[in-house]
Design a protein around this motif. Structure first.
Motif, short mmCIF file in Angstrom:
data_model
loop_
_atom_site.label_atom_id
_atom_site.label_comp_id
_atom_site.label_asym_id
_atom_site.label_seq_id
_atom_site.Cartn_x
_atom_site.Cartn_y
_atom_site.Cartn_z
N ARG A 202 -53.88 64.66 39.45
CA ARG A 202 -54.64 64.37 40.57
C ARG A 202 -55.29 63.08 40.75
N SER A 203 -54.78 62.16 39.70
CA SER A 203 -55.28 60.89 39.97
C SER A 203 -54.51 60.01 40.92
N ASP A 204 -53.29 60.25 41.12
CA ASP A 204 -52.35 59.54 41.77
C ASP A 204 -51.98 58.31 41.29
N GLY A 205 -51.95 58.29 39.95
CA GLY A 205 -51.91 57.16 39.01
C GLY A 205 -50.36 56.87 38.90
N SER A 206 -50.10 56.60 37.36
CA SER A 206 -48.76 56.23 37.05
C SER A 206 -48.11 57.37 36.15
N ILE A 207 -46.85 57.66 36.64
CA ILE A 207 -46.16 58.60 35.66
C ILE A 207 -45.48 57.84 34.62
N LEU A 208 -44.71 56.67 34.84
CA LEU A 208 -43.81 56.12 33.68
C LEU A 208 -44.56 54.99 33.15
N GLY A 209 -45.58 54.41 33.45
CA GLY A 209 -46.38 53.29 33.04
C GLY A 209 -45.27 51.87 33.19
N GLY A 245 -50.58 75.97 46.76
CA GLY A 245 -52.06 75.70 46.37
C GLY A 245 -52.73 76.67 47.47
N PRO A 246 -53.99 76.88 47.10
CA PRO A 246 -54.91 76.58 45.70
C PRO A 246 -54.62 77.80 44.79
N PHE A 247 -53.54 78.42 44.78
CA PHE A 247 -53.69 79.82 43.87
C PHE A 247 -52.63 79.20 42.37
N PHE A 248 -51.79 78.22 42.57
CA PHE A 248 -51.45 77.38 41.41
C PHE A 248 -50.63 76.45 41.82
N TYR A 249 -50.44 75.45 41.07
CA TYR A 249 -49.87 74.12 41.09
C TYR A 249 -48.83 73.99 40.04
N MET A 250 -47.63 73.14 40.60
CA MET A 250 -46.63 72.80 39.55
C MET A 250 -46.79 71.03 39.36
N SER A 252 -45.13 67.78 39.35
CA SER A 252 -44.11 67.07 39.93
C SER A 252 -44.34 65.69 40.50
N TRP A 253 -43.30 64.85 40.98
CA TRP A 253 -43.53 63.40 41.12
C TRP A 253 -44.09 63.56 42.62
N GLY A 254 -43.87 64.65 43.38
CA GLY A 254 -44.88 64.97 44.72
C GLY A 254 -46.29 64.86 44.47
N ARG A 255 -46.80 65.23 43.19
CA ARG A 255 -48.27 65.12 42.95
C ARG A 255 -48.61 63.56 42.58
N PHE A 256 -47.71 62.64 42.84
CA PHE A 256 -47.86 61.32 42.26
C PHE A 256 -47.57 60.54 43.67
N PRO A 257 -47.79 60.71 44.87
CA PRO A 257 -47.06 60.08 45.83
C PRO A 257 -46.96 58.76 46.03
N LYS A 258 -47.84 58.03 45.45
CA LYS A 258 -47.51 56.44 45.30
C LYS A 258 -46.42 56.10 44.27
N GLU A 259 -46.35 56.81 43.31
CA GLU A 259 -45.40 56.59 42.33
C GLU A 259 -43.72 57.11 42.75
N ARG A 260 -43.90 58.21 43.37
CA ARG A 260 -42.58 58.80 44.03
C ARG A 260 -42.43 57.68 45.01
N ASP A 261 -43.22 57.20 46.03
CA ASP A 261 -42.69 56.27 46.92
C ASP A 261 -42.22 54.88 46.20
N GLN A 262 -42.83 54.53 45.21
CA GLN A 262 -42.28 53.45 44.30
C GLN A 262 -40.76 53.63 43.91
N LEU A 263 -40.62 54.84 43.55
CA LEU A 263 -39.27 55.05 42.85
C LEU A 263 -38.18 55.24 44.12
N PHE A 264 -38.59 55.71 45.28
CA PHE A 264 -37.58 55.64 46.31
C PHE A 264 -37.44 54.42 46.82
N LYS A 265 -38.56 53.55 46.82
CA LYS A 265 -38.27 52.21 47.51
C LYS A 265 -37.15 51.28 46.50
N LEU A 266 -37.51 51.64 45.12
CA LEU A 266 -36.65 50.97 44.16
C LEU A 266 -35.06 51.34 44.32
#
Length: 458
Positions: A202-209, A245-250, A252-266
């Motif tokens: 839920r931070s929309d931070g980094s997955i990979l570092g 949601g809101p019953f349960f969450y999995m 995924s990269w989709g929960r870090f949208p900025k990080e996933r966008d960075q991956l797609f752009k790369l």
């Protein structure tokens, strides 16, 4: 993640109404020149559970097998407590359901997994590589904050028979890449570490570092290969949390949208062709596709799990309900076609992933499948490699062209009535259940009040 229990909760709600290695940026590379035509992969293998699926994997005869995480269940799950001060299940939980194991306990679990007869037979003739997910990382849903990651990295690499002088043992994280096959028919396998450097959910931070991102950029801009397989322990393309949601969450990269966008752009900027993802974690198998990332269809083949599967957590008479919910779940990026055994194109029993490359076909043909414990396909895609080649395409989140197409419409962009239909259905079921119970209590109260009057008249 413990998805099976989360599916169980949603089922209960609806039932209420009856429904070659390069690591750490080190420039050294070990290449395997033998032509590779078959690759298998899997995840979510409880070392204490029966694992008959190895027979089907061995029959497939892969030259390479890839672990995608939860290779063991190392952390300790506490007894379920629905009520009381230490509630650990349900939306109202206030304590964790999992605690870390000791180093000796983790080591013992790895030894048990490695000595499994079926897995031992596979290792005799198959190159085994892999990464980790949360339960073998050491704690359910954990990221960079987990204290035991350094010790557990060593244990995982021991399990994978990583050489003691490998640079992979000296870096922070278990990410790595391998190149297989002769020139012109090479396959690069890039294995990501989605745990060691990951920011909180839920931070929309980094997955990979930052260090892993720099390494990944070098890998994608490096020597071209006919095929590039990117292994991620969690799903890259699918973001079912946006619809469950809101019953349960999995995770995924989709929960870090900025990080996933960075991956797609790369991927788009590197102009690398023949790329697809493989993933695990969710306790079911499926294939998803995104057409607005690289200019060609980008697939994510999820195989989960070797032992852990969502349908195994509910009684057999309710399997139809789990399949109905899977079909009802809005999933715009899931591949839905006649190759699927289930109408939902998900498979909730034990499974593994299979990749076959026909190098002699014209054009070269790529077949990627999810297979059951008998080795039979339950979902699959066959594509000529010529269709998965980079074109003049620039990834941009502001680009609206084609975004309403099925395999371009993200789950978060769906109309709210579609996106939240599971929540609406489950909430309606619970509301009807509560109203029914209140009605029964009211009727019982009326009957009890009427009994003394009747006796008095008698």
């Amino acid at each position: 993640m413990d998805l099976a229990l989360k599916w169980w909760w949603l089922t209960v709600a609806v039932t209420a109404i009856g429904v070659g290695v390069v690591v750490g940026g080190v420039p050294s590379e070990t290449k395997h020149n033998t032509l590779v035509t078959r690759i298998a992969f899997g995840s979510c293998a409880n070392q204490s559970a029966p694992q008959p699926i190895w027979n089907a994997i061995i029959k497939f005869d892969p030259q390479v097998f890839i672990w995608l995480g939860d290779n063991i269940y190392g952390d300790i799950r506490l007894p379920n407590k629905l009520f009381g001060k230490e509630r650990n299940i349900g939306p109202w939980k206030n304590t964790p359901r999992f605690v870390p194991a000791t180093e000796q306990e983790m080591k013992s679990k790895y030894e048990k997994a490695k000595s499994n007869p079926g897995y031992s037979r596979l290792r005799q003739n198959t190159k085994v590589i892999g990464t980790w997910d949360d339960h073998d990382y050491g704690l359910n849903d954990a990221g960079k904050e987990f204290d035991g990651k350094v010790t557990n990295q060593r244990l995982l690499l021991d399990f994978l028979d990583e050489p003691q002088d490998s640079p992979r043992r000296k870096q922070a994280g278990v990410y790595a890449s391998y190149t297989f096959g002769p020139t012109g028919r090479q396959i690069k396998v890039i294995l990501l570490d989605t745990r060691y450097h990951r920011d909180p959910l839920r931070s929309d931070g980094s997955i990979l570092g930052s260090s892993q991102w720099k390494w990944l950029e070098k890998e994608l801009y490096g020597s071209s290969t006919a095929i590039t397989i990117i292994g991620s322990s969690v799903q890259v393309i699918s973001n079912l949390s946006a619809t469950t949601g809101p019953f349960f969450y999995m995770e995924s990269w989709g929960r870090f949208p900025k990080e996933r966008d960075q991956l797609f752009k790369l991927l788009a900027d590197s102009k690398r062709g023949g790329v697809f993802f493989i993933s695990g974690d969710v306790h079911f198998g499926e294939i998803t596709r995104y057409d607005c990332a690289t200019g060609y269809p980008l697939y994510d083949v999820t195989a989960s799990g070797i032992t852990q599967a969502v349908e195994k957590v509910v009684p057999m008479p309710l399997h139809f309900l789990v399949r109905f919910l899977a079909w009802l779940t809005p999933a715009t990026l899931r591949v839905m076609d006649g190759n699927c055994r289930r109408k939902s194109c998900t498979y909730g029993m034990p499974n593994f992933g299979a990749v076959e490359i026909d190098w002699d076909a014209t054009p070269v043909t790529l077949k990627i499948q999810v297979r059951d414990t008998d080795g039979n396909p339950v979902a699959g895609v066959t594509a000529p490699l010529s269709e998965l080649q980079a074109r003049n395409f620039s990834y941009s989140t502001s680009n609206k062209v084609g975004k309403r197409q099925r395999h371009c419409l993200l789950e978060v962009d769906q109309p709210w009535i579609v996106r939240y239909r599971l929540a609406i259905l489950a909430s309606g079921a619970l509301a009807i259940l509560v109203l029914t119970m209140l009605g029964m209590i009211w009727l019982a109260t009326l009957c009890c009040r009427g009994c003394p009057l009747k006796k008095k008249r008698d």
